[in-house]
Design an enzyme around this catalytic site. Structure first.
Site, mmCIF file in Angstrom:
data_model
loop_
_atom_site.group_PDB
_atom_site.id
_atom_site.type_symbol
_atom_site.label_atom_id
_atom_site.label_comp_id
_atom_site.label_asym_id
_atom_site.label_seq_id
_atom_site.Cartn_x
_atom_site.Cartn_y
_atom_site.Cartn_z
ATOM 1 N N ARG A 34 3.536 -3.123 -1.540
ATOM 2 C CA ARG A 34 3.511 -2.649 -0.161
ATOM 3 C C ARG A 34 4.112 -3.726 0.720
ATOM 4 O O ARG A 34 3.490 -4.745 0.996
ATOM 5 C CB ARG A 34 2.070 -2.350 0.256
ATOM 6 C CG ARG A 34 1.881 -2.068 1.765
ATOM 7 C CD ARG A 34 2.525 -0.749 2.159
ATOM 8 N NE ARG A 34 2.223 -0.368 3.528
ATOM 9 C CZ ARG A 34 3.092 -0.435 4.535
ATOM 10 N NH1 ARG A 34 4.312 -0.907 4.332
ATOM 11 N NH2 ARG A 34 2.773 -0.030 5.744
ATOM 12 N N CYS A 48 -4.241 -0.567 -1.031
ATOM 13 C CA CYS A 48 -3.749 -0.281 0.312
ATOM 14 C C CYS A 48 -4.738 0.650 0.998
ATOM 15 O O CYS A 48 -5.237 1.601 0.388
ATOM 16 C CB CYS A 48 -2.375 0.363 0.240
ATOM 17 S SG CYS A 48 -1.682 0.787 1.852
#
Length: 606
Positions: free
Chosen positions: A259, A310
């Protein structure tokens, strides 16, 4: 030729092509960085995968400065090298999305003559100062973004950088705008007119100068594993494929989810040799220290097995009810590794913090702020940073090896039990403060869970809403297969035994104590056998738990079987049934029951 076509042609040093759009979409499924599906003969699906006259000096300088800041030589073979050898290259998600903007422009060509024409000077006058509206231009059109500023996922301060000017130089850096059609579709509703063609031509010419003379900030991206499920390639946002998620308890770094918010920093050799971590206790009256990598590695080493997730993991499950903003993650934005490094509490104590409670109560030192090479800023509370049982470390190793660039080389923070964004990569500075970190990753809309009824961030005070820190209890299913001995002629209405495997995790160190599975739409539940990760110390269960079971499942009229799982943690928190009631505009923290569907037999046609 439109700006977007010219931009698309010149990016990452790839040759010009005239492949039709339909062909590009087809190539998207077989690009080198690809989504690879399970090789199982059973057909699977899950509920999370439904589906001025010229650039301002500031803008031009920003492009040059950011390109320079991401310049490096740690890995000798890069994605740029690979692309130069490609003859019949495939199109990436970013390139296809850029074409979507061209499609949107085409849709407006019939009405373009009816729209008012504005000059760059007129756009510049509307920069939000003194109560004026906020205008921007892009691709030959003008937009009034005044009402959108507070809802910008990247934070209002980011979008205000472009107030009264062209978006082109900013989107050249922040290419996540091309990862989906959402940004251009939002702009479509804010269109107020067209930009004078002569002014747009000047913008295009100056952008051409940037493309031809400046190094592309994404040119030196690391080579990535072909099996990553890529949602956006510039910057990279990619999840671990479902069928590989529980193949290893410690996720190999190559398939560990990624990410990123910016290009991956790439340090030159002399920068690596002179790299020093700054620890700033000036606000506490203790001054600053700078510690070299060698000095850090000479300190007592601590290893922590921790799962990172995440906070937008499983966002696609929210989109079934209403679209959210952000990467449409399935369940694969979660991975686990063994991290090696130095305890943050030890570094802070060596720098001058004695009693953290005294520092907190008398000195007002509530927060420890982190700064990254790529510009990301985040913070955690001093109570977590200094807790000897909190196991926060400054890491330089991952799974017994040097941190890969994609995962924070040379240093990153590991904050076990907290959302991925708090585990700052490419760490360069740690600071004690009475205030939490500035920026969209801490104070902005990015990581704040708004109530389901709120679609406009201007309706709430973001300062009163905490950012995501500790994660909720969650789980996922990675494998569903008929148990041994199950007959293949079972049909609708029959009950069959299915072998199910998956993972479960809860933030804050809360152990997983149970995972419940149902195959008959929650009429009955069966508790799974907890496997790897089930014996972690109570209150310090920083990693996921694997589980498996066999469960009776009912074949539906359409021949499908539906399996659901829900986990229970040490505090007896459990997962809600549906994502609908927890929907939020940013699509954060979807921890509803996980559903997996397989087609078991032919549907009942009677």
């Amino acid at each position: 030729m439109s700006f977007v076509s010219r931009f698309q042609r010149s990016t990452i040093g790839l040759r010009k092509t005239t492949i039709p759009l339909t062909s590009r979409r087809r190539f998207l499924d077989i690009r080198p960085i690809s989504t690879v599906t399970s090789s199982s003969p059973w057909t699977h699906s899950n509920n999370d995968n439904k589906s001025s006259h010229a650039l301002s000096g500031v803008a031009a300088a920003m492009v040059v400065a950011m390109a320079a800041s991401f310049s490096m030589t740690h890995d000798s073979f890069t994605a740029a090298d690979a692309s130069k050898t490609a003859i019949n290259r495939r199109w990436t998600p970013t390139e296809v999305a850029r074409e979507d903007f061209d499609e949107m422009v085409s849709e407006h060509e019939s009405t373009q003559s009816k729209l008012p024409v504005f000059t760059s000077d007129q756009v510049a006058e509307n920069n939000g100062d003194d109560g004026k509206p906020i205008w921007v231009s892009y691709g030959g059109f003008c937009y009034d973004i005044t009402e959108f500023v507070q809802n910008h996922p990247g934070g209002s301060e980011k979008i205000l950088m472009a107030a009264g000017s062209a978006l082109e130089p900013y989107w050249h850096i922040y290419r996540q705008h091309f990862a989906s059609d959402l940004p251009t579709r939002l702009l479509e509703h804010m269109m107020i007119g067209t930009l004078d063609p002569a002014d747009q031509q000047k913008i295009d010419e100056q952008m051409d100068v940037i493309y031809e003379t400046e190094k592309d900030p994404f040119e030196d991206e690391p080579v990535r594993h072909a099996q990553l499920k890529v949602h956006g390639d510039q910057p990279l946002n990619a999840e671990t494929p479902e069928h590989l998620l529980t193949l290893h308890y410690l996720t190999p770094s190559s398939i560990f989810f990624k990410r990123h918010h910016h290009p991956v920093p790439y340090l030159l050799e002399d920068q690596i040799e002179n790299y020093k971590l700054e620890i700033d206790l000036s606000a506490y009256g203790k001054g600053k220290q700078r510690i070299s990598l060698d000095d850090l590695k000479a300190m007592p080493k601590t290893e922590v097995v921790a799962t990172l997730q995440c906070s937008g993991n499983r966002r696609s499950g929210f989109n079934v009810f209403e679209r959210t903003s952000g990467t449409t993650w399935g369940q694969g934005a979660v991975s686990t590794a063994k991290w090696g490094g130095v305890r943050l509490s030890e570094l802070l104590q060596n720098a001058g913090i004695g009693d953290p409670i005294e520092a907190q109560n008398k000195g007002g030192m509530q927060h420890v702020r982190m700064y990254a090479v790529d510009g990301v800023m985040a913070s955690i509370g001093i109570e977590k940073a200094m807790n000897p049982y909190g196991d926060v470390i400054v890491a330089y190793e991952m799974n017994g090896e040097e941190l890969p660039r994609d995962h924070g080389y040379p240093l990153r923070l590991i904050v076990p039990g907290y959302a991925g964004i708090r585990n700052v990569k490419w760490l360069k500075k740690i600071e004690l403060s009475s205030e939490e970190a500035e920026g969209p990753w801490q104070r902005g809309l990015n990581y704040k869970v708004l109530p389901p009824s709120v679609h406009d961030a201007s309706e709430v005070d973001l300062d009163e809403i905490p950012s995501v820190n500790e994660l909720s209890v969650s789980s996922g299913i990675t494998s569903v297969e008929p148990a041994e001995g199950v007959k293949s002629d079972m049909g609708p209405g029959d009950t069959v035994e299915m072998k199910v495997k998956g993972w479960a995790f809860s933030g804050g160190g809360r152990n997983i104590v149970r995972v419940d599975i149902t195959g008959d739409r929650a009429k009955t539940w069966k508790s799974a056998t907890l496997l790897d990760g089930s014996t972690q110390p109570y209150g310090r269960a920083w990693a996921w738990t694997f589980w498996e079971t066999t469960v009776p499942a009912t074949v539906q009229d359409d021949g499908s079987i539906h399996i659901y799982c829900k986990a229970v943690d040490f505090a007896f928190n459990t997962q809600p049934e549906s994502a609908k009631d927890n929907w939020n505009v940013r699509g954060l923290v979807n921890n509803s029951w996980y559903k997996r569907t397989i087609m078991f037999s032919r549907p009942n046609t009677q």
